[in-house]
Design a protein around this motif. Structure first.
Motif, PDB file in Angstrom:
ATOM      1  N   ASP A  50       0.864  -1.283   0.028  1.00 39.53           N
ATOM      2  CA  ASP A  50       0.035   0.145  -0.044  1.00 39.53           C
ATOM      3  C   ASP A  50       0.790   1.217  -0.213  1.00 39.53           C
ATOM      4  O   ASP A  50       0.688   2.197   0.869  1.00 39.53           O
ATOM      5  CB  ASP A  50      -0.966  -0.209   1.153  1.00 39.53           C
ATOM      6  CG  ASP A  50      -1.965  -1.215   1.057  1.00 39.53           C
ATOM      7  OD1 ASP A  50      -2.968  -0.961   0.356  1.00 39.53           O
ATOM      8  OD2 ASP A  50      -1.821  -2.151   1.383  1.00 39.53           O
ATOM      9  N   TRP A  51       1.716   1.263  -0.981  1.00 41.90           N
ATOM     10  CA  TRP A  51       2.570   2.550  -1.245  1.00 41.90           C
ATOM     11  C   TRP A  51       1.609   3.798  -1.760  1.00 41.90           C
ATOM     12  O   TRP A  51       1.701   4.669  -1.251  1.00 41.90           O
ATOM     13  CB  TRP A  51       3.609   2.351  -2.299  1.00 41.90           C
ATOM     14  CG  TRP A  51       4.855   1.405  -1.638  1.00 41.90           C
ATOM     15  CD1 TRP A  51       4.610   0.640  -0.780  1.00 41.90           C
ATOM     16  CD2 TRP A  51       5.961   1.193  -2.173  1.00 41.90           C
ATOM     17  NE1 TRP A  51       5.847   0.062  -0.385  1.00 41.90           N
ATOM     18  CE2 TRP A  51       6.692   0.334  -1.519  1.00 41.90           C
ATOM     19  CE3 TRP A  51       6.692   1.532  -3.412  1.00 41.90           C
ATOM     20  CZ2 TRP A  51       8.003  -0.223  -1.614  1.00 41.90           C
ATOM     21  CZ3 TRP A  51       8.024   1.028  -3.715  1.00 41.90           C
ATOM     22  CH2 TRP A  51       8.655   0.305  -2.726  1.00 41.90           C
ATOM     23  N   ASP A  92      -1.551  -2.262  -4.449  1.00 44.09           N
ATOM     24  CA  ASP A  92      -1.496  -0.847  -4.539  1.00 44.09           C
ATOM     25  C   ASP A  92      -0.185   0.100  -4.523  1.00 44.09           C
ATOM     26  O   ASP A  92       0.159   0.806  -3.310  1.00 44.09           O
ATOM     27  CB  ASP A  92      -2.582  -0.417  -3.059  1.00 44.09           C
ATOM     28  CG  ASP A  92      -3.920  -0.577  -3.431  1.00 44.09           C
ATOM     29  OD1 ASP A  92      -4.278  -1.116  -4.240  1.00 44.09           O
ATOM     30  OD2 ASP A  92      -4.693  -0.616  -2.313  1.00 44.09           O
ATOM     31  N   ILE A  93       0.312  -0.277  -5.437  1.00 38.80           N
ATOM     32  CA  ILE A  93       1.801   0.340  -5.708  1.00 38.80           C
ATOM     33  C   ILE A  93       1.271   1.900  -5.976  1.00 38.80           C
ATOM     34  O   ILE A  93       2.064   2.659  -5.443  1.00 38.80           O
ATOM     35  CB  ILE A  93       2.588  -0.391  -6.795  1.00 38.80           C
ATOM     36  CG1 ILE A  93       2.426  -1.766  -6.961  1.00 38.80           C
ATOM     37  CG2 ILE A  93       3.865   0.290  -7.132  1.00 38.80           C
ATOM     38  CD1 ILE A  93       3.008  -2.448  -5.646  1.00 38.80           C
ATOM     39  N   TYR A  94       0.441   1.788  -6.820  1.00 39.17           N
ATOM     40  CA  TYR A  94       0.005   3.291  -7.191  1.00 39.17           C
ATOM     41  C   TYR A  94      -1.266   3.509  -6.501  1.00 39.17           C
ATOM     42  O   TYR A  94      -1.918   2.722  -5.965  1.00 39.17           O
ATOM     43  CB  TYR A  94      -0.192   3.621  -8.596  1.00 39.17           C
ATOM     44  CG  TYR A  94       1.189   3.681  -9.437  1.00 39.17           C
ATOM     45  CD1 TYR A  94       2.137   4.336  -9.275  1.00 39.17           C
ATOM     46  CD2 TYR A  94       1.233   2.481 -10.366  1.00 39.17           C
ATOM     47  CE1 TYR A  94       3.478   4.430 -10.045  1.00 39.17           C
ATOM     48  CE2 TYR A  94       2.731   2.363 -11.385  1.00 39.17           C
ATOM     49  CZ  TYR A  94       3.473   3.612 -10.928  1.00 39.17           C
ATOM     50  OH  TYR A  94       4.510   3.315 -11.638  1.00 39.17           O
ATOM     51  N   ASP A  95      -1.785   4.725  -6.649  1.00 35.16           N
ATOM     52  CA  ASP A  95      -3.253   5.321  -5.809  1.00 35.16           C
ATOM     53  C   ASP A  95      -4.033   4.960  -7.025  1.00 35.16           C
ATOM     54  O   ASP A  95      -5.226   4.823  -6.407  1.00 35.16           O
ATOM     55  CB  ASP A  95      -3.014   6.664  -5.214  1.00 35.16           C
ATOM     56  CG  ASP A  95      -4.246   6.966  -4.353  1.00 35.16           C
ATOM     57  OD1 ASP A  95      -4.582   6.001  -3.452  1.00 35.16           O
ATOM     58  OD2 ASP A  95      -4.971   7.812  -4.731  1.00 35.16           O
ATOM     59  N   ARG A  96      -4.145   5.330  -8.397  1.00 31.51           N
ATOM     60  CA  ARG A  96      -4.956   4.994  -8.975  1.00 31.51           C
ATOM     61  C   ARG A  96      -4.384   4.246 -10.415  1.00 31.51           C
ATOM     62  O   ARG A  96      -3.158   4.189 -10.509  1.00 31.51           O
ATOM     63  CB  ARG A  96      -5.502   6.385  -9.597  1.00 31.51           C
ATOM     64  CG  ARG A  96      -4.771   7.298  -9.849  1.00 31.51           C
ATOM     65  CD  ARG A  96      -5.612   8.851 -10.226  1.00 31.51           C
ATOM     66  NE  ARG A  96      -4.829   9.612 -11.102  1.00 31.51           N
ATOM     67  CZ  ARG A  96      -4.184  10.615 -10.143  1.00 31.51           C
ATOM     68  NH1 ARG A  96      -4.244  10.706  -8.987  1.00 31.51           N
ATOM     69  NH2 ARG A  96      -3.444  11.833 -10.965  1.00 31.51           N
ATOM     70  N   ILE A 150       2.822  -7.019  -6.585  1.00 33.84           N
ATOM     71  CA  ILE A 150       1.607  -7.416  -7.195  1.00 33.84           C
ATOM     72  C   ILE A 150       0.474  -6.293  -7.436  1.00 33.84           C
ATOM     73  O   ILE A 150       0.917  -5.282  -6.364  1.00 33.84           O
ATOM     74  CB  ILE A 150       1.008  -8.407  -6.588  1.00 33.84           C
ATOM     75  CG1 ILE A 150       0.417  -8.046  -4.969  1.00 33.84           C
ATOM     76  CG2 ILE A 150       2.091  -9.681  -6.377  1.00 33.84           C
ATOM     77  CD1 ILE A 150      -0.416  -9.019  -4.238  1.00 33.84           C
ATOM     78  N   ALA A 151      -0.139  -6.450  -8.354  1.00 31.63           N
ATOM     79  CA  ALA A 151      -1.099  -5.304  -8.474  1.00 31.63           C
ATOM     80  C   ALA A 151      -2.168  -5.353  -7.428  1.00 31.63           C
ATOM     81  O   ALA A 151      -2.828  -6.569  -7.098  1.00 31.63           O
ATOM     82  CB  ALA A 151      -1.860  -5.745  -9.849  1.00 31.63           C
ATOM     83  N   GLY A 152      -2.731  -4.276  -7.015  1.00 31.98           N
ATOM     84  CA  GLY A 152      -3.925  -4.284  -5.965  1.00 31.98           C
ATOM     85  C   GLY A 152      -5.043  -3.659  -6.533  1.00 31.98           C
ATOM     86  O   GLY A 152      -5.049  -3.463  -7.568  1.00 31.98           O
ATOM     87  N   ASN A 153      -6.174  -3.528  -5.812  1.00 32.09           N
ATOM     88  CA  ASN A 153      -7.393  -2.898  -6.138  1.00 32.09           C
ATOM     89  C   ASN A 153      -7.132  -1.476  -6.855  1.00 32.09           C
ATOM     90  O   ASN A 153      -8.089  -1.081  -7.641  1.00 32.09           O
ATOM     91  CB  ASN A 153      -8.425  -2.944  -5.367  1.00 32.09           C
ATOM     92  CG  ASN A 153      -8.221  -2.427  -4.058  1.00 32.09           C
ATOM     93  OD1 ASN A 153      -7.299  -2.401  -3.478  1.00 32.09           O
ATOM     94  ND2 ASN A 153      -8.930  -1.178  -3.744  1.00 32.09           N
ATOM     95  N   HIS A 154      -6.003  -0.774  -6.638  1.00 33.18           N
ATOM     96  CA  HIS A 154      -6.091   0.519  -7.139  1.00 33.18           C
ATOM     97  C   HIS A 154      -5.194   0.462  -8.074  1.00 33.18           C
ATOM     98  O   HIS A 154      -5.268   1.692  -8.934  1.00 33.18           O
ATOM     99  CB  HIS A 154      -5.315   1.588  -5.830  1.00 33.18           C
ATOM    100  CG  HIS A 154      -6.134   2.066  -4.927  1.00 33.18           C
ATOM    101  ND1 HIS A 154      -6.523   3.434  -4.851  1.00 33.18           N
ATOM    102  CD2 HIS A 154      -6.747   1.435  -3.817  1.00 33.18           C
ATOM    103  CE1 HIS A 154      -7.197   3.611  -3.714  1.00 33.18           C
ATOM    104  NE2 HIS A 154      -7.435   2.361  -3.251  1.00 33.18           N
TER     105      HIS A 154
END
Length: 381
Positions: A8-9, A48-52, A81-85
């Motif tokens: 969650d960066w 959630d590497i990025y916020d959007r 890994i890719a998160g939901n954001h």
């Protein structure tokens, strides 16, 4: 085998329209230094590497800077890994070409599991990256009949269980919402109506579960099923959280030793409360007056330009509440609870007010599907 678990960066995040990019640069530099200090074999980022899904250019540049330092200069493998954001396809671009360099990116969900063996100084381990995927995505990719997030996760973990790791410890990396986890206001719901909850027991058979999504450091069920939490406080509801990354050391038998390594932010995120004159006076000697602040004014009289007066002393006041003007504190609490409501609750209230009767179970099911589909389109757009 020793690695740092982080998540969650949210690079590119704003807090009440205030860019946090330099705050993120500051704390990410600490993570790099912690990796060096503790001589780790890998750094894990659990979504959630990025916020959007379409990050701004300066957010992409910051991630590139951090990854280059870790992978190219320090030769520390990174698994993300890719998160939901995140935009899964964008994040995963050129991931196959980067793999040989030590940068492992798991973007879109694939029906073929690709285990990652990390060679450590005191032993190896096998890592399994499972990007965030809702039940509809899992149904499509695996042509299976799953309807809940837990069923979808069980489907994905079957591949991990069946894979022969040659006796090496198995580390699962996932982005999900465990049932009973402690939430914050800054987390975007994965679903509505509680359908996103997953039992922690699905992860207990593995040596370690490096989880992302919940912003507070915590574990559920067993200590090795753990959220590292976000790297910064991304809402005022997180003001009392202590941010950290998780240092994990695995024995060859797969037993995990866990230590939380604290992170120090450039500016804290906190709430202060009081009458205006008292707050202004206290601000003159407040060594943390440049923190990001929510101010709750208790004055019951009208005040000319209270935000301007406060910012003359506290330059980073981001939100102001005139709680003193609320004659009935219960009404204030009701207002705050209303803001926290999700889409389904708000539509249910609206429906009841307009129609004069509550929604039926069939009508609620239609709305759940419609809202879930809107969230899914938002994530992939």
């Amino acid at each position: 085998m020793k690695f740092i678990h982080t998540s969650d960066w949210h690079i590119g995040r704003q807090l009440h329209n205030q860019s946090l990019l330099e705050d993120q640069r500051h704390v990410l530099a600490q993570i790099v230094e912690l990796a060096v200090t503790h001589d780790v074999d890998a750094v894990i980022i659990a979504g959630d590497i990025y916020d959007r899904s379409v990050p701004p250019a300066n957010a992409v540049a910051l991630l590139d800077e951090v990854v280059n330092r870790l992978v190219n200069e320090l030769k520390i493998p990174v698994i993300m890994i890719a998160g939901n954001h995140d935009g899964h396809e964008r994040l995963g671009f050129a991931s196959r070409q980067m793999r040989e360099s030590g940068l492992h990116i798991i973007g879109p969900l694939n029906n073929t599991l690709v285990p990652i063996e990390i060679v450590g100084k005191s032993g190896n381990a096998m890592f399994y990256g499972l990007p965030y995927a809702d039940p509809a995505t899992v149904r499509h990719v695996f042509d299976s009949e799953v309807n809940t997030h837990e069923q979808a996760m069980v489907q994905l973990l079957e591949q991990v269980s069946e894979h022969d790791s040659q006796g090496l410890p198995k580390v699962v990396i996932s982005h999900c919402f465990l049932d009973g986890g402690s939430e914050s206001e800054s987390e975007r719901p994965l679903s509505i109506g509680g359908a996103d909850k997953i039992s922690s027991t699905v992860f207990t058979p593995f040596s370690y579960a490096a989880l992302g999504h919940l912003h507070g450091p915590q574990y559920k069920g067993e200590e090795h099923v753990r959220y590292s939490g976000s790297i910064l406080k991304y809402s005022f509801s997180e003001q009392h959280q202590n941010k950290s990354v998780t240092l994990v050391e695995l024995t060859p038998e797969g037993v995990a030793s866990i230590e939380l390594l604290p992170l120090s932010a450039m500016r804290d995120v906190r709430i202060i409360e009081g009458e205006l004159d008292a707050l202004l006076e206290a601000g003159k000697t407040d060594l943390q007056r440049e923190d990001y602040l929510m101010v709750r004014l208790l004055d019951k009289k009208a005040i000319l330009d209270p935000m301007g007066k406060l910012r003359a002393v506290y330059p980073n006041v981001l939100h102001l509440e005139r709680t003193g003007l609320m004659a009935n504190n219960s009404q204030l609490a009701i207002g705050r609870d209303h803001i926290k409501k999700g889409e389904l609750d708000m539509f249910t209230d609206f429906f009841s007010q307009v129609s004069g009767e509550p929604m039926s179970e069939e009508q609620q099911a239609v709305m759940v599907n419609a809202i879930d589909e809107l969230h899914r389109v938002e994530r992939t757009s």
